[in-house]
Design an enzyme around this catalytic site. Sequence first.
Site, mmCIF file in Angstrom:
data_model
loop_
_atom_site.group_PDB
_atom_site.id
_atom_site.type_symbol
_atom_site.label_atom_id
_atom_site.label_comp_id
_atom_site.label_asym_id
_atom_site.label_seq_id
_atom_site.Cartn_x
_atom_site.Cartn_y
_atom_site.Cartn_z
ATOM 1 N N HIS A 1 42.224 -24.968 -100.071
ATOM 2 C CA HIS A 1 42.453 -26.283 -100.245
ATOM 3 C C HIS A 1 41.422 -27.082 -99.746
ATOM 4 O O HIS A 1 40.132 -26.286 -99.493
ATOM 5 C CB HIS A 1 43.168 -27.131 -98.798
ATOM 6 C CG HIS A 1 45.139 -26.088 -99.346
ATOM 7 N ND1 HIS A 1 45.924 -26.689 -98.358
ATOM 8 C CD2 HIS A 1 45.863 -26.543 -100.438
ATOM 9 C CE1 HIS A 1 47.234 -25.937 -98.439
ATOM 10 N NE2 HIS A 1 47.039 -26.050 -99.961
ATOM 11 N N CYS B 1 46.888 -29.322 -91.184
ATOM 12 C CA CYS B 1 47.917 -28.627 -91.720
ATOM 13 C C CYS B 1 48.761 -29.018 -90.957
ATOM 14 O O CYS B 1 49.944 -28.548 -91.257
ATOM 15 C CB CYS B 1 47.546 -27.258 -92.433
ATOM 16 S SG CYS B 1 47.343 -26.449 -91.739
ATOM 17 N N ASP C 1 51.182 -30.569 -95.796
ATOM 18 C CA ASP C 1 51.281 -29.759 -96.967
ATOM 19 C C ASP C 1 52.272 -31.267 -98.449
ATOM 20 O O ASP C 1 52.085 -30.782 -99.244
ATOM 21 C CB ASP C 1 51.376 -28.642 -97.628
ATOM 22 C CG ASP C 1 49.798 -27.801 -97.497
ATOM 23 O OD1 ASP C 1 49.336 -28.604 -97.464
ATOM 24 O OD2 ASP C 1 49.799 -27.299 -96.601
#
Length: 256
Positions: free
Chosen positions: A160, A247, A66
């Site tokens: 997301h 992620c 991120d």
Amino acid sequence: MLIAITRDVSSSLGGCELSYVPRGAIDVTTAAAQHRGYQKALESLGCRVMALPAEDALPDAVFVEDVAVVLDEVAILTRPGAESRRAEVSSVAEVLARHRPLRALEAPGTLDGGDVLRVGRSLYVGQSARSNAAGIAQLRDRVAEFGYEVHPVPIRGCLHLKSAVTQVAEDTLLVQPAWVDPAAFAGFRRIEVDPGEEHAANALWLGSGVVYPACFPRTQRRLEDAGIAVTSVDVSELQKAEGAVTCCSLVLREVP
């Protein structure tokens, strides 16, 4: 050679930010063991893993994706949408600076790397609670000279964009149609997740194969039936922190 930047699990993981996942107890010891298994999966698919030490004061720091968008020519340091995560950026920037020129997003823009899906020279960016119009516009400005096109994509019901769609082969995307309109990706072969596996659209493609959560066997079968090699990993404790397989790493190609 692919480099995968990872960060060890914070002892404070239970205090993570959550938006669409109900809060429950997280076994940090198990989460750390699962994360090591994830790192081994990356290595098995040809990555050189760089493991950064845990940031125990930053619960979400294991989710390194991120804080940056890494392209062949440049790395864009993001400004995460959750204020509690902005302190994660600087230490990852120190590592990325060894491999790419850096550019940064600025206030009032916000952008999470989990909202950015790169397919070739196109960057699809989720219009989410974490990534605002100013952040998307700044990203477009910082990558334009390198020939990338930025395409904002509405999402619904998820954190997301890469909760809803990821790349699983050169011309193939894995899609959760409840959370993103598949028509936004016309021209690609699309595999839809099994309807009974709501969170199954997040996969990490590394060219030679896909790292994929072990808890979605029916969708995994769809991938394998499409000829995609799958390396499954148990990330159940990390999923309690609204994490997934993309992620937990920043993957970049080593360049001279």
